[in-house]
Every structure is written in structure tokens, then in C-alpha cells.
Design a protein around this motif. Structure first.
Motif, mmCIF file in Angstrom:
data_model
loop_
_atom_site.group_PDB
_atom_site.id
_atom_site.type_symbol
_atom_site.label_atom_id
_atom_site.label_comp_id
_atom_site.label_asym_id
_atom_site.label_seq_id
_atom_site.Cartn_x
_atom_site.Cartn_y
_atom_site.Cartn_z
ATOM 1 N N MET A 16 8.417 3.661 -7.749
ATOM 2 C CA MET A 16 7.684 4.111 -6.566
ATOM 3 C C MET A 16 7.592 2.998 -5.525
ATOM 4 O O MET A 16 7.731 3.221 -4.335
ATOM 5 C CB MET A 16 6.276 4.586 -6.960
ATOM 6 N N ALA A 17 7.359 1.750 -5.999
ATOM 7 C CA ALA A 17 7.228 0.628 -5.069
ATOM 8 C C ALA A 17 8.515 0.428 -4.280
ATOM 9 O O ALA A 17 8.503 0.265 -3.057
ATOM 10 C CB ALA A 17 6.880 -0.649 -5.835
ATOM 11 N N THR A 18 9.647 0.472 -5.011
ATOM 12 C CA THR A 18 10.927 0.293 -4.330
ATOM 13 C C THR A 18 11.187 1.445 -3.376
ATOM 14 O O THR A 18 11.729 1.256 -2.285
ATOM 15 C CB THR A 18 12.062 0.189 -5.372
ATOM 16 N N ARG A 19 10.819 2.670 -3.774
ATOM 17 C CA ARG A 19 11.009 3.822 -2.889
ATOM 18 C C ARG A 19 10.222 3.649 -1.602
ATOM 19 O O ARG A 19 10.727 3.957 -0.515
ATOM 20 C CB ARG A 19 10.596 5.109 -3.611
ATOM 21 N N THR A 20 8.987 3.158 -1.706
ATOM 22 C CA THR A 20 8.182 2.937 -0.503
ATOM 23 C C THR A 20 8.857 1.907 0.412
ATOM 24 O O THR A 20 8.892 2.080 1.631
ATOM 25 C CB THR A 20 6.774 2.443 -0.886
ATOM 26 N N ALA A 21 9.394 0.856 -0.188
ATOM 27 C CA ALA A 21 10.088 -0.162 0.601
ATOM 28 C C ALA A 21 11.322 0.427 1.271
ATOM 29 O O ALA A 21 11.612 0.140 2.435
ATOM 30 C CB ALA A 21 10.479 -1.338 -0.297
ATOM 31 N N LEU A 30 15.592 -5.641 -0.619
ATOM 32 C CA LEU A 30 15.136 -4.800 -1.716
ATOM 33 C C LEU A 30 15.274 -5.452 -3.086
ATOM 34 O O LEU A 30 14.751 -4.933 -4.072
ATOM 35 C CB LEU A 30 15.882 -3.461 -1.693
ATOM 36 N N VAL A 31 15.992 -6.575 -3.175
ATOM 37 C CA VAL A 31 16.055 -7.308 -4.454
ATOM 38 C C VAL A 31 15.192 -8.565 -4.426
ATOM 39 O O VAL A 31 15.132 -9.297 -5.422
ATOM 40 C CB VAL A 31 17.513 -7.676 -4.833
ATOM 41 N N ASP A 32 14.541 -8.809 -3.297
ATOM 42 C CA ASP A 32 13.649 -9.960 -3.150
ATOM 43 C C ASP A 32 12.207 -9.461 -3.303
ATOM 44 O O ASP A 32 11.722 -8.681 -2.480
ATOM 45 C CB ASP A 32 13.866 -10.602 -1.785
ATOM 46 N N ALA A 33 11.533 -9.891 -4.345
ATOM 47 C CA ALA A 33 10.205 -9.363 -4.656
ATOM 48 C C ALA A 33 9.222 -9.544 -3.497
ATOM 49 O O ALA A 33 8.454 -8.631 -3.172
ATOM 50 C CB ALA A 33 9.655 -10.031 -5.920
ATOM 51 N N GLU A 34 9.246 -10.708 -2.861
ATOM 52 C CA GLU A 34 8.293 -10.960 -1.775
ATOM 53 C C GLU A 34 8.617 -10.126 -0.545
ATOM 54 O O GLU A 34 7.725 -9.601 0.125
ATOM 55 C CB GLU A 34 8.274 -12.451 -1.429
ATOM 56 N N ALA A 35 9.898 -9.988 -0.231
ATOM 57 C CA ALA A 35 10.280 -9.150 0.904
ATOM 58 C C ALA A 35 9.939 -7.689 0.632
ATOM 59 O O ALA A 35 9.467 -6.967 1.519
ATOM 60 C CB ALA A 35 11.773 -9.302 1.192
ATOM 61 N N THR A 36 10.166 -7.248 -0.609
ATOM 62 C CA THR A 36 9.843 -5.864 -0.967
ATOM 63 C C THR A 36 8.347 -5.612 -0.842
ATOM 64 O O THR A 36 7.917 -4.547 -0.382
ATOM 65 C CB THR A 36 10.316 -5.560 -2.400
ATOM 66 N N ALA A 37 7.552 -6.590 -1.242
ATOM 67 C CA ALA A 37 6.098 -6.448 -1.107
ATOM 68 C C ALA A 37 5.701 -6.300 0.352
ATOM 69 O O ALA A 37 4.821 -5.492 0.696
ATOM 70 C CB ALA A 37 5.401 -7.653 -1.736
ATOM 71 N N ALA A 38 6.355 -7.051 1.228
ATOM 72 C CA ALA A 38 6.065 -6.930 2.658
ATOM 73 C C ALA A 38 6.458 -5.556 3.179
ATOM 74 O O ALA A 38 5.739 -4.950 3.988
ATOM 75 C CB ALA A 38 6.807 -8.026 3.428
ATOM 76 N N LEU A 39 7.578 -5.041 2.706
ATOM 77 C CA LEU A 39 8.006 -3.709 3.129
ATOM 78 C C LEU A 39 7.038 -2.635 2.630
ATOM 79 O O LEU A 39 6.741 -1.677 3.351
ATOM 80 C CB LEU A 39 9.424 -3.422 2.621
ATOM 81 N N ALA A 85 7.805 -9.356 8.559
ATOM 82 C CA ALA A 85 7.628 -10.433 7.584
ATOM 83 C C ALA A 85 8.793 -10.469 6.604
ATOM 84 O O ALA A 85 9.254 -11.549 6.210
ATOM 85 C CB ALA A 85 6.312 -10.240 6.837
ATOM 86 N N ALA A 86 9.294 -9.299 6.214
ATOM 87 C CA ALA A 86 10.423 -9.247 5.281
ATOM 88 C C ALA A 86 11.682 -9.839 5.910
ATOM 89 O O ALA A 86 12.394 -10.635 5.281
ATOM 90 C CB ALA A 86 10.673 -7.801 4.852
ATOM 91 N N PHE A 87 11.953 -9.465 7.150
ATOM 92 C CA PHE A 87 13.141 -9.989 7.820
ATOM 93 C C PHE A 87 12.988 -11.480 8.137
ATOM 94 O O PHE A 87 13.971 -12.223 8.126
ATOM 95 C CB PHE A 87 13.425 -9.196 9.102
ATOM 96 N N ALA A 88 11.779 -11.915 8.403
ATOM 97 C CA ALA A 88 11.554 -13.348 8.633
ATOM 98 C C ALA A 88 11.841 -14.141 7.364
ATOM 99 O O ALA A 88 12.398 -15.249 7.421
ATOM 100 C CB ALA A 88 10.119 -13.585 9.100
ATOM 101 N N ARG A 89 11.492 -13.585 6.217
ATOM 102 C CA ARG A 89 11.794 -14.259 4.951
ATOM 103 C C ARG A 89 13.303 -14.362 4.756
ATOM 104 O O ARG A 89 13.813 -15.399 4.345
ATOM 105 C CB ARG A 89 11.145 -13.505 3.793
ATOM 106 N N PHE A 90 14.013 -13.274 5.071
ATOM 107 C CA PHE A 90 15.475 -13.344 4.986
ATOM 108 C C PHE A 90 16.020 -14.438 5.898
ATOM 109 O O PHE A 90 16.910 -15.205 5.506
ATOM 110 C CB PHE A 90 16.103 -11.998 5.371
ATOM 111 N N ALA A 91 15.509 -14.505 7.125
ATOM 112 C CA ALA A 91 16.003 -15.504 8.076
ATOM 113 C C ALA A 91 15.807 -16.918 7.544
ATOM 114 O O ALA A 91 16.683 -17.780 7.686
ATOM 115 C CB ALA A 91 15.290 -15.334 9.423
#
Length: 339
Positions: A1-6, A256-265, A272-278
């Protein structure tokens, strides 16, 4: 469910951004206005910092994260070794047989851009019509052929010019080996064969779809991209597609494979998720630019014009794409993309 929400947070951003970028790029052509050549090259130049080159600069973290692990030194060094061995061997190939290296670049990119769209359809669009491996292989062939083959059919002289620029950096005389690909009869055969693959792939998908909405998205994207690459000059078309279509979709996969980015999503904080990627991509993006500068010093024919510098950049992209494809293929296996 968490991944689906992201995924639900990402889906409109990824699909809408890609279509919006392509729509803007196609407007001058539809209006009959020809953009200056320098402007046509601008998206490819921008891709060195904006999405394009950075989208592969997290490979050293991607495999471990896909496996649900925290990247450690050993995992990072394995990917670095892959890049040195595979990318290094391919770089040597450009010096020894540039025409063959160019042909390999087209084929590898065809597969890679196809596999990127396959992932987006399966994981982001929930496409249930792609049930068999044969269908998924057909989708890879269709989607990769849109940016790699359609411009050859619609703009053969532009395609020849780009090939001449890339190969000419190493051995101008070697360009002649690519001449058969530009013959009208060869292009006609390629076009007919490719069109048949498109019709069969979409037709089988329609017959097998339980939910027709993902199939309609697949068909709309396929036909829309075919029209886009048939109308927009190739350098501009590829530059916009590389940044806002292919790279953006792959970055979504990385989030979607980065736990912290997924949490932001999940918290509806895509910025915040894209900033982490950057942040993750910045170090190796800068290393890549330094290596690109080094390549400029060793090619037999130094680039002087904008097209030649972009050609050098594309050679570098080719070199790093091959190991990048290996990484993405491992991700495909771990995530069951071909299951």
C-alpha cells in the motif's frame, strides 16, 4: 500500500510532464516554423545537468536499494568496476571501430529506452495487457524504435549528419560503412517491418486487456510518439524526449526503491523526493562531466562546432549507457518486470 501511494503521487507528474514537454517541442513544427539549429541542440546540451546525464548517476546505489538493502562500499565498488570494465571496453571500441560502435549505440539505446517505457507501463500504469514475455519484448522493440528508428525514416539526412559527426570525431572515412542504412529500399523495409510489429503488439495487447485504460494509454503514447518523431527535427526531438520522457521515468523508478524518497512521496512531498535524488546524483554527474572533458582531449579530431561538441557528448553518453543498461537489467530482474 505504501508503494502504491508513492506511485500515485508520481504517476501524474511523470506522465503529464513528458507529454507537456513533447507538446511544446512539436508546436514550432506544426506551425511551420523552423527553429535555429543552435536552439534545436539546446535540450541535449541542457541534459548534461538537467535529468539526462544525472538519471544514470545513481547506478552505484540503485542495485542495492532495489534489493532492499542499504548500499555499502562493496556494492558501490561492484558498480564502479562494471562501469570501468564495460564502459572502458566500449570506449576503446569507438577508437578502433567507430562505425560499429555507433551502430551498437543505436541498438543498445533502442533496447534501453524500450525497457524504460516497459517498466513505466507495468509499474506506474498497471498495464495488465502485457501478460507474456513475448508481448513485453514486442513492447520494448516498439517503444525503443520510436526514438531510434522513426527519425531515420522521417529525417534520413539529419540522421546521417549526426552519425557523420559522431563517427567523424574518430575516423571520418569510417562513415561510409553506415551508408546502407540510409538507402530508400532499406528504410522502406525497416518501416514496413516495424509497422507490422507495432500493429501486432498493440493488437494482441487489446485482445488480452482486462482493463482497457492502460492499453489506451499505451496505444496513445505509441501513436503520439510516432507522430512526434516523424514531425520534430531529430536533435530537438531526442533532446526533449531524453530529458522529460526517458530520464524522468527512470528517476521515478529510482525514487520508488529509495526508502526515504518513497516516504516523502507517501507524504505528498515530491519536491523533497526529487531533491534527494539530485543530491545522490550530483557527485557522479560532476565526475562524468570531468571524464567528458578528458575525452575531448584524446579524440583524434577535436570538436570545434556546437554539433561536434554535442556529438562528443553523445559518444560519452553511449559509453556510459552500456553499463547503465546492465544495471537497469538487474533492476528489471529483481523487480520482476519480465515475469
Amino acid at each position: 500500500m505504501a508503494t502504491r501511494t508513492a506511485r500515485e503521487t508520481l504517476r501524474p507528474l511523470v506522465f503529464a510532464s513528458g507529454w507537456a514537454g513533447l507538446a511544446v517541442a512539436v508546436l514550432p513544427s506544426l506551425a511551420g516554423f523552423r527553429l535555429p539549429v543552435v536552439v534545436q541542440y539546446a535540450p541535449l546540451v541542457a541534459s548534461a545537468l538537467l535529468l539526462g546525464l544525472p538519471h544514470g548517476a545513481v547506478d552505484h546505489l540503485a542495485v542495492a536499494r532495489t534489493r532492499g538493502r542499504r548500499p555499502d562500499r562493496r556494492a558501490v565498488l561492484r558498480v564502479v568496476a562494471l562501469y570501468v570494465a564495460v564502459g572502458g571496453a566500449y570506449a576503446v571500441g569507438w577508437f578502433l571501430a567507430p562505425a560499429a560502435a555507433f551502430a551498437l549505440f543505436i541498438l543498445v539505446t533502442w533496447f534501453h529506452w524500450g525497457q524504460g517505457d516497459l517498466y513505466a507501463l507495468v509499474a506506474l500504469a498497471d498495464a495488465d495487457h502485457l501478460r507474456s514475455r513475448a508481448q513485453r519484448a514486442g513492447t520494448v522493440a516498439v517503444r525503443g524504435g520510436l526514438p531510434m528508428l522513426v527519425p531515420l525514416l522521417a529525417f534520413p539526412e539529419w540522421y546521417r549528419r549526426v552519425a557523420t559527426t559522431l563517427v567523424g570525431l574518430f575516423a571520418p572515412d569510417a562513415v561510409a560503412a553506415l551508408s546502407p542504412a540510409f538507402r530508400p529500399d532499406v528504410r522502406l523495409a525497416l518501416g514496413v517491418g516495424y509497422g507490422a510489429v507495432v500493429l501486432v503488439t498493440l493488437g494482441v495487447g487489446y485482445a488480452r486487456a482486462r482493463d482497457r485504460r492502460p492499453w489506451r494509454l499505451d496505444a496513445a503514447e505509441t501513436l503520439g510518439l510516432a507522430a512526434y518523431f516523424a514531425v520534430v527535427p531529430p536533435v530537438l526531438a531526442i533532446g526533449v524526449y531524453f530529458c522529460l520522457w526517458h530520464s524522468l521515468r527512470h528517476i521515478a523508478r529510482l525514487l520508488l526503491v529509495d526508502a526515504e524518497a518513497t516516504a516523502a512521496l507517501r507524504a505528498s512531498e515530491p519536491t523533497a523526493a526529487f531533491a534527494r535524488f539530485a543530491r545522490d546524483a550530483a557527485p557522479l554527474t560532476l565526475v562524468s562531466l570531468a571524464l567528458l572533458a578528458g575525452l575531448a582531449l584524446v579524440v583524434p579530431n577535436r570538436p570545434e562546432t556546437v554539433p561536434e561538441w554535442v556529438g562528443l557528448y553523445l559518444v560519452f553518453i553511449a559509453v556510459v549507457t552500456l553499463p547503465h543498461v546492465v544495471v537497469v537489467t538487474i533492476m528489471d530482474r529483481e523487480q520482476g518486470v519480465w515475469a
